[in-house]
Design a protein around this motif. Structure first.
Motif, PDB file in Angstrom:
ATOM      1  N   ILE A  21       0.848  -1.197   0.000  1.00 16.94           N
ATOM      2  CA  ILE A  21       0.000   0.000   0.000  1.00 16.94           C
ATOM      3  C   ILE A  21       0.882   1.245   0.000  1.00 16.94           C
ATOM      4  CG2 ILE A  21      -1.687   1.286   1.394  1.00 16.94           C
ATOM      5  CD1 ILE A  21      -2.497  -1.632   2.415  1.00 16.94           C
ATOM      6  N   ASN A  22       0.514   2.187  -0.853  1.00 18.14           N
ATOM      7  CA  ASN A  22       1.281   3.427  -0.997  1.00 18.14           C
ATOM      8  C   ASN A  22       1.235   4.241   0.305  1.00 18.14           C
ATOM      9  OD1 ASN A  22       2.316   5.917  -1.844  1.00 18.14           O
ATOM     10  ND2 ASN A  22       1.591   5.527  -3.932  1.00 18.14           N
ATOM     11  N   PRO A  23       2.416   4.666   0.825  1.00 16.45           N
ATOM     12  CA  PRO A  23       2.397   5.380   2.118  1.00 16.45           C
ATOM     13  C   PRO A  23       1.849   6.793   1.999  1.00 16.45           C
ATOM     14  CG  PRO A  23       4.623   5.305   1.218  1.00 16.45           C
ATOM     15  CD  PRO A  23       3.771   4.475   0.309  1.00 16.45           C
ATOM     16  N   ILE A  24       1.855   7.344   0.770  1.00 23.02           N
ATOM     17  CA  ILE A  24       1.410   8.738   0.672  1.00 23.02           C
ATOM     18  C   ILE A  24      -0.040   8.854   0.183  1.00 23.02           C
ATOM     19  CG2 ILE A  24       3.699   9.804   0.433  1.00 23.02           C
ATOM     20  CD1 ILE A  24       3.162   9.838  -2.614  1.00 23.02           C
ATOM     21  N   GLY A  25      -0.722   7.749   0.106  1.00 22.21           N
ATOM     22  CA  GLY A  25      -2.079   7.784  -0.436  1.00 22.21           C
ATOM     23  C   GLY A  25      -3.173   8.089   0.578  1.00 22.21           C
ATOM     24  N   HIS A  26      -2.830   8.240   1.858  1.00 23.13           N
ATOM     25  CA  HIS A  26      -3.807   8.476   2.934  1.00 23.13           C
ATOM     26  C   HIS A  26      -4.853   7.373   3.040  1.00 23.13           C
ATOM     27  CE1 HIS A  26      -2.050  12.377   3.419  1.00 23.13           C
ATOM     28  NE2 HIS A  26      -2.265  12.639   2.134  1.00 23.13           N
ATOM     29  N   GLY A  27      -4.549   6.216   2.551  1.00 26.55           N
ATOM     30  CA  GLY A  27      -5.516   5.111   2.648  1.00 26.55           C
ATOM     31  C   GLY A  27      -5.466   4.274   1.385  1.00 26.55           C
ATOM     32  N   LEU A  28      -6.498   3.452   1.199  1.00 29.70           N
ATOM     33  CA  LEU A  28      -6.528   2.602   0.008  1.00 29.70           C
ATOM     34  C   LEU A  28      -7.033   3.384  -1.194  1.00 29.70           C
ATOM     35  CD1 LEU A  28      -8.124  -0.674   1.466  1.00 29.70           C
ATOM     36  CD2 LEU A  28      -5.702  -0.225   1.024  1.00 29.70           C
ATOM     37  N   LYS A  29      -6.515   3.045  -2.369  1.00 22.81           N
ATOM     38  CA  LYS A  29      -7.025   3.641  -3.604  1.00 22.81           C
ATOM     39  C   LYS A  29      -8.101   2.712  -4.159  1.00 22.81           C
ATOM     40  CE  LYS A  29      -2.691   5.903  -4.666  1.00 22.81           C
ATOM     41  NZ  LYS A  29      -1.591   6.082  -5.585  1.00 22.81           N
ATOM     42  N   PRO A  30      -8.976   3.224  -5.027  1.00 24.79           N
ATOM     43  CA  PRO A  30     -10.014   2.352  -5.600  1.00 24.79           C
ATOM     44  C   PRO A  30      -9.416   1.097  -6.236  1.00 24.79           C
ATOM     45  CG  PRO A  30     -10.400   4.627  -6.232  1.00 24.79           C
ATOM     46  CD  PRO A  30      -9.101   4.611  -5.488  1.00 24.79           C
ATOM     47  N   ASP A  43      -6.667  -0.443  -5.313  1.00 19.20           N
ATOM     48  CA  ASP A  43      -6.263  -1.382  -4.251  1.00 19.20           C
ATOM     49  C   ASP A  43      -7.467  -2.208  -3.821  1.00 19.20           C
ATOM     50  OD1 ASP A  43      -3.632  -0.398  -4.051  1.00 19.20           O
ATOM     51  OD2 ASP A  43      -4.266   1.220  -2.718  1.00 19.20           O
ATOM     52  N   ILE A  44      -8.588  -1.509  -3.635  1.00 18.07           N
ATOM     53  CA  ILE A  44      -9.800  -2.192  -3.154  1.00 18.07           C
ATOM     54  C   ILE A  44     -10.229  -3.244  -4.165  1.00 18.07           C
ATOM     55  CG2 ILE A  44     -12.263  -1.844  -2.609  1.00 18.07           C
ATOM     56  CD1 ILE A  44     -11.387   0.943  -1.502  1.00 18.07           C
ATOM     57  N   GLU A  45     -10.248  -2.839  -5.422  1.00 20.01           N
ATOM     58  CA  GLU A  45     -10.690  -3.751  -6.471  1.00 20.01           C
ATOM     59  C   GLU A  45      -9.731  -4.938  -6.603  1.00 20.01           C
ATOM     60  OE1 GLU A  45     -13.673  -3.190  -7.546  1.00 20.01           O
ATOM     61  OE2 GLU A  45     -13.472  -5.091  -8.617  1.00 20.01           O
ATOM     62  N   PHE A  46      -8.448  -4.638  -6.558  1.00 16.96           N
ATOM     63  CA  PHE A  46      -7.421  -5.682  -6.693  1.00 16.96           C
ATOM     64  C   PHE A  46      -7.571  -6.707  -5.567  1.00 16.96           C
ATOM     65  CE2 PHE A  46      -2.964  -5.825  -8.761  1.00 16.96           C
ATOM     66  CZ  PHE A  46      -2.908  -7.202  -8.643  1.00 16.96           C
ATOM     67  N   MET A  47      -7.699  -6.209  -4.347  1.00 11.24           N
ATOM     68  CA  MET A  47      -7.802  -7.129  -3.203  1.00 11.24           C
ATOM     69  C   MET A  47      -9.087  -7.939  -3.262  1.00 11.24           C
ATOM     70  SD  MET A  47      -5.970  -5.570   0.123  1.00 11.24           S
ATOM     71  CE  MET A  47      -6.037  -3.816   0.045  1.00 11.24           C
ATOM     72  N   LYS A  48     -10.158  -7.302  -3.754  1.00  8.03           N
ATOM     73  CA  LYS A  48     -11.423  -8.034  -3.881  1.00  8.03           C
ATOM     74  C   LYS A  48     -11.305  -9.175  -4.885  1.00  8.03           C
ATOM     75  CE  LYS A  48     -15.011  -4.860  -2.435  1.00  8.03           C
ATOM     76  NZ  LYS A  48     -16.070  -3.966  -2.897  1.00  8.03           N
ATOM     77  N   GLN A  49     -10.504  -8.944  -5.915  1.00  7.06           N
ATOM     78  CA  GLN A  49     -10.308  -9.989  -6.926  1.00  7.06           C
ATOM     79  C   GLN A  49      -9.464 -11.133  -6.368  1.00  7.06           C
ATOM     80  OE1 GLN A  49     -11.477 -10.022 -10.114  1.00  7.06           O
ATOM     81  NE2 GLN A  49     -12.513  -8.068  -9.889  1.00  7.06           N
ATOM     82  N   LEU A  50      -8.635 -10.805  -5.389  1.00  8.24           N
ATOM     83  CA  LEU A  50      -7.669 -11.801  -4.902  1.00  8.24           C
ATOM     84  C   LEU A  50      -8.083 -12.541  -3.638  1.00  8.24           C
ATOM     85  CD1 LEU A  50      -4.129 -10.134  -5.150  1.00  8.24           C
ATOM     86  CD2 LEU A  50      -4.897 -12.165  -6.345  1.00  8.24           C
ATOM     87  N   HIS A  51      -8.943 -11.899  -2.795  1.00  5.17           N
ATOM     88  CA  HIS A  51      -9.067 -12.425  -1.433  1.00  5.17           C
ATOM     89  C   HIS A  51      -9.705 -13.807  -1.325  1.00  5.17           C
ATOM     90  CE1 HIS A  51     -13.162 -10.318  -0.429  1.00  5.17           C
ATOM     91  NE2 HIS A  51     -13.177 -10.899  -1.599  1.00  5.17           N
TER      92      HIS A  51
END
Ligand SMILES: Nc1nc2c(ncn2[C@@H]2O[C@H](COP(=O)(O)OP(=O)(O)OP(=O)(O)O)[C@@H](O)[C@H]2O)c(=O)[nH]1
Ligand SMILES: [Mg+2]
Length: 353
Positions: A152-161, A163-171
């Motif tokens: 996760i990017n440290p400067i993104g202040h949280g998850l990016k859309p 990231d959410i989509e990627f993790m949903k595809q993988l979990h």
């Protein structure tokens, strides 16, 4: 007790079994996430620290170039006569913000950055399934991905859309452990805030990350795992001198951030968790949940009545009366599979007589 140069896997309880000791065991770790977050650097940090007993022979510093293809590196480690075959799979990072925006504009949807990663994981399941139903079942090599570190990017202040989509595809496919990349770029309060935010977003989006099951015996370990998540990571392929000792770290005008210092980041915690305390649990979860789901899906797809089966499933999902039919079909599939295995075993025995 293990000293610092040892991983401690030789003491894992499951290795009490003589066969495991003789045969050794296999573990595969994968790194995924946005480009430039230090995935390849972490892989190198993992392979180059005294982790693998090569502390007296530090390699030359190399420049890490951008990863362009999925790249697996395997190392055999032996500790007290116990063998571990560790594979780390490095993946190309997905695009920068500009590319992703273009992608969204062009296609009206997010880029399908995860497909090669998903294909890789599925390929390994496929290979295992083939080997499992083949004649040489006793000597199957396990190349399945047991754990995926999501950067996760440290400067993104949280998850990016993305990231959410990627993790949903993988979990549902693989055990995900989220990590905050380049933790040295954040102050301690910033890091704490980001960790809380990321975990909240993971929960809010229904993403299932690996937390282990936890029973009474290892409650403390699982609690520590949950509290540390997402692990903060600092990677480096540079050896620096600190108090007369050579350490892997990143040099700043105000001092050195050490990869293997527990006060600086969670690298050691993560490494211990992967190799020492949770390796077997990650393997079990891969086998019992992720691989089992894959296998069932394949059985349904491969069964002669696949199309009618699809209708049955649809009927069952839409609340139709055919739920028992689905269960019966599954039972039949399982019987077919067991028959095939028995036949294969018989054939193997006949060949050896
Ligand atoms: N500050 C800081 N920089 C890091 C860290 N890890 C890696 N870097 C630097 O970040 C840059 C990119 O690192 P890579 O390891 O190539 O990143 P990657 O995630 O593999 O990138 P792709 O291959 O494009 O996906 C390099 O200049 C590294 O030296 C870290 O923990 N902290
Ligand atoms: Mg890379």
């Amino acid at each position: 007790m293990t000293d610092a140069s040892q991983l401690g896997f030789a003491n894992l309880p499951f290795l009490a079994h003589r066969k495991s000791v003789k045969k050794g065991f296999e573990f595969t770790l994968m790194v995924v996430g946005e480009s430039g977050l230090g995935k390849s650097t972490l892989v190198q940090s993992l392979f180059l620290t005294n982790f693998f007993g090569n502390k007296n022979n530090p390699p030359a510093i190399e420049r890490i170039s951008q990863t362009v293809s999925i790249d697996a590196t395997t190392v055999d480690i032996e500790e007290k006569g116990v063998k571990l075959r560790l594979t780390v799979v490095d993946t190309p990072g997905f695009g920068d913000a500009v590319n992703n925006t273009q992608c969204q504009l062009q296609q009206g949807t997010l880029c399908n950055n995860w497909q090669p990663v998903i294909d890789y994981v599925n390929e390994k399941y496929e290979q295992y399934l083939r080997d499992e139903s083949g004649l040489n079942r006793r000597n199957i090599e396990d190349h399945r991905v047991h754990c995926c570190l999501y950067f996760i990017n440290p400067i993104g202040h949280g998850l990016k859309p993305l990231d959410i989509e990627f993790m949903k595809q993988l979990h549902h496919l693989v055990n995900i452990i989220p990590v905050i990349a380049k933790a040295d770029t954040l102050t301690a309060p910033e890091l704490k805030k980001l960790k809380l935010r990321v975990m909240q977003e993971i929960r809010d989006n229904g993403i299932q990350v690996y937390t282990g099951e936890g029973d009474d015996d290892d409650e403390a370990e699982f609690r520590e795992l949950r509290e540390s998540m997402p692990f903060s990571i600092v990677g480096s392929n540079t050896l620096l001198e600190v108090n007369g000792k050579r350490v892997r770290g990143r040099l700043y005008p105000w001092g050195v951030v050490e990869v293997e210092n527990k006060d600086h980041c969670d690298f050691v915690k993560l490494r211990n968790m992967l190799i020492r305390t949770h390796m077997q649990d990650l393997k079990d979860y891969t086998q019992d949940m992720h691989y089992e789901n894959f296998r069932k899906k394949k059985l349904i797809e491969g069964s002669p009545g696949h199309h009618s089966m699809a209708n049955v499933v649809t009927a069952a999902v839409s609340g139709g009366p055919d739920k028992t039919m689905v269960a019966k079909e599954r039972e039949m599939d399982e019987l077919r599979r067991q028959m095939a295995m028995l036949q294969a075993q018989l054939a193997a025995q006949q060949n050896t007589v």
